[in-house]
Design an enzyme around this catalytic site. Structure first.
Site, PDB file in Angstrom:
ATOM      1  N   ASP A 217      34.041  38.856   7.969  1.00 38.78           N
ATOM      2  CA  ASP A 217      34.329  38.027   6.848  1.00 38.78           C
ATOM      3  C   ASP A 217      35.475  37.170   7.369  1.00 38.78           C
ATOM      4  O   ASP A 217      35.291  36.594   8.550  1.00 38.78           O
ATOM      5  CB  ASP A 217      34.792  39.256   5.658  1.00 38.78           C
ATOM      6  CG  ASP A 217      34.870  38.651   4.413  1.00 38.78           C
ATOM      7  OD1 ASP A 217      35.319  37.274   4.246  1.00 38.78           O
ATOM      8  OD2 ASP A 217      34.505  39.372   3.618  1.00 38.78           O
ATOM      9  N   HIS A 292      28.438  27.774  18.452  1.00 37.66           N
ATOM     10  CA  HIS A 292      26.986  27.774  18.307  1.00 37.66           C
ATOM     11  C   HIS A 292      26.579  29.106  17.885  1.00 37.66           C
ATOM     12  O   HIS A 292      27.296  30.014  17.441  1.00 37.66           O
ATOM     13  CB  HIS A 292      26.548  27.956  20.059  1.00 37.66           C
ATOM     14  CG  HIS A 292      27.182  29.227  20.693  1.00 37.66           C
ATOM     15  ND1 HIS A 292      26.403  30.503  20.550  1.00 37.66           N
ATOM     16  CD2 HIS A 292      28.176  29.535  21.470  1.00 37.66           C
ATOM     17  CE1 HIS A 292      27.022  31.316  21.339  1.00 37.66           C
ATOM     18  NE2 HIS A 292      28.250  30.795  21.668  1.00 37.66           N
TER      19      HIS A 292
END
Ligand SMILES: *[C@@H]1O[C@H](CO)[C@@H](O)[C@H](O)[C@H]1NC(C)=O
Ligand SMILES: *[C@@H]1O[C@H](CO)[C@@H](O)[C@H](O)[C@H]1NC(C)=O
Length: 442
Positions: A217, A292
């Site tokens: 989160d 990435h």
């Protein structure tokens, strides 16, 4: 006007005006050395026992009461159980030196450590080995949530650093209505699901830097109202990613800057999220983001579906810059790495996007999507009349300089929810090639 007074213990006192981004000095007004010289309240002298099965909350509260008007609460190396929670109220010129490890044993909700109405405050570990182990997996394995770890409320002139927060039952670290703070050299490791936020902050004049977060989160997230917040050198190592929001009615956020954020295997590199609502977010910049293997990348979502629609025409976003974003996303055709979906009732404007080079790890194209969004840069509409328009999708089939330097040891799997998460050492780099602004104390 740059003052860096480093105490014997390495605490930075008012590293003033580190950036025009802040509105004044941050951190405690007096050093930990001078606090400790005045008085040390070792919890072992206030009923504390270095044992995982003792409830050390009463001892911490007693030591705080004895030192809160000037001194240092000391929790020496060792293991300490916490069966009930501590609320530390008031106090000035006080620090807590956590060289030991606090283990949650109690099962109540709320906040394990709650500090409020405190000024000139420092919470740190002089060895960089202090930690709080929340054992959140016990709750998460059963499909529930437990207590949050650390909450600061109306704390002024403070710092928190060199501490690991591990496996919170719910959120790890919240700063509610705090000001003139510095938070740095911390690692947060939570379970691999939502509602286990890393750092949530609202208030003013706060510098958060050199932080690693693993969870699923919020990494470091700014909520409303907030101003003059600088977030730097953040390693979102398998997390949700950084965000602003969720934003609702009367949003008031301005002068926020994120710089040098490295994100891998996260939900997004940055999400600004609202659904309905009112007020504004302005004068913000998000520079030097690399990453990435993320789902979304740069995402303004004025229709964020995980949020219940708030009253109002939509939060207005204006004068926001994104510069120097590089790297790759998981699948740029499934989830557009550049997505600016502004509310039709409050089209965003003055959005500037420069040097945005994000390629895809799957497929051979990336999408850019814009809706009700004005400014300069790819996908945005130009012009001075900011009328609503339907979503436009641009297909990009090649991107130039997207190659990035990766962190040496990216996490390759999230922490599970059914086994204990180990307490990690605090890293010495949080962004490729950058050393932390302050050396670790330990
Ligand atoms: C915080 O520190 C600043 C600078 O030293 C000082 O002017 C201010 O009074 C302090 N605030 C409080 C509430 O002590
Ligand atoms: C990222 O997290 C993983 C898992 O805990 C850890 O092994 C790795 O060292 C972390 N990467 C860095 C550079 O700290």
């Amino acid at each position: 006007m740059k003052i860096n007074i480093v105490s014997a213990l390495g605490a930075i006192v008012f590293s003033s005006f580190v950036s025009a981004q802040l509105s004044g000095g941050v951190g405690p007004s007096t050093t930990t050395a001078s606090k400790a010289a005045k008085k040390v309240c070792n919890i072992l002298n206030y009923g504390g026992v270095a044992s995982k099965t003792t409830d050390n909350a009463p001892a911490i509260a007693s030591a705080w009461a004895a030192c809160k008007s000037g001194g240092e609460v000391y929790i020496p190396a060792g293991d300490y159980g916490l069966a009930t929670w501590v609320t530390l109220t008031g106090g000035t010129a006080v620090s807590i030196n956590l060289d030991g490890i606090i283990y949650r044993t109690g099962t109540a909700g709320g906040n394990m450590i709650f500090i409020e109405h405190t000024t000139d405050f420092e919470f740190y570990s002089s060895t960089s080995k202090g930690a709080v182990q929340g054992y959140g997996y016990v709750f998460h394995a059963a499909g529930t949530y437990g207590p949050r770890i650390l909450r600061l409320y109306e704390v002024v002139n403070f710092s928190v650093h060199d501490i690991a927060l591990v496996d919170a039952g719910a959120f790890h670290f919240t700063m509610d209505t705090c000001s003139n703070g510095e938070v740095y050299n911390m690692i947060i490791r939570g379970g691999n699901e939502g509602e286990l936020d890393g750092i949530d902050v609202w208030g003013t004049n706060i510098w958060i830097h050199d932080i690693e977060v693993t969870n699923k989160d919020e990494c470091v997230t700014v909520k409303s109202p907030a101003s003059y917040i600088l977030v730097e050198s953040i390693y979102s190592n398998w997390s949700g990613g950084c965000a602003i929001g969720s934003l609702g009615a009367d949003t008031d956020i301005h002068h926020i800057q994120y710089n040098h954020v490295y994100t891998q295997e996260s939900n997004q590199m940055l999400l600004i999220k609202s659904n309905g609502g009112s007020g504004s977010v302005y004068s913000c910049s998000f520079n030097n983001f690399i990453g990435h293997s993320n789902a979304y990348t740069l995402d303004i979502d004025g229709y964020w579906s995980s949020e219940t629609t708030a009253a109002g025409n939509g939060v207005l976003f204006y004068d926001i810059t994104f510069d120097n974003w590089h790297g790759t996303c998981s699948n740029g055709a499934t989830r557009a790495p550049l997505q600016l979906l502004c509310p039709s009732g409050a089209p965003c404007y003055g959005i500037t996007i420069e040097n945005f080079d994000i390629w895809t790890e799957a497929g051979s194209e990336v999408l850019y999507k814009c809706e009700n969004a004005y400014g300069s840069g790819p996908c945005l509409s130009t012009g001075t009349s900011h009328t609503a328009y339907a979503i436009t999708t641009h297909t990009v089939t090649s991107v130039a300089s997207y190659t990035i330097t990766k962190m040496a040891a990216d996490f390759t799997a999230g922490f599970g929810l059914t086994t204990s998460i180990p307490i990690p050492a605090i890293p010495t780099s949080f962004y490729p090639g950058l050393a932390p602004s302050s050396a670790l104390l330990g």
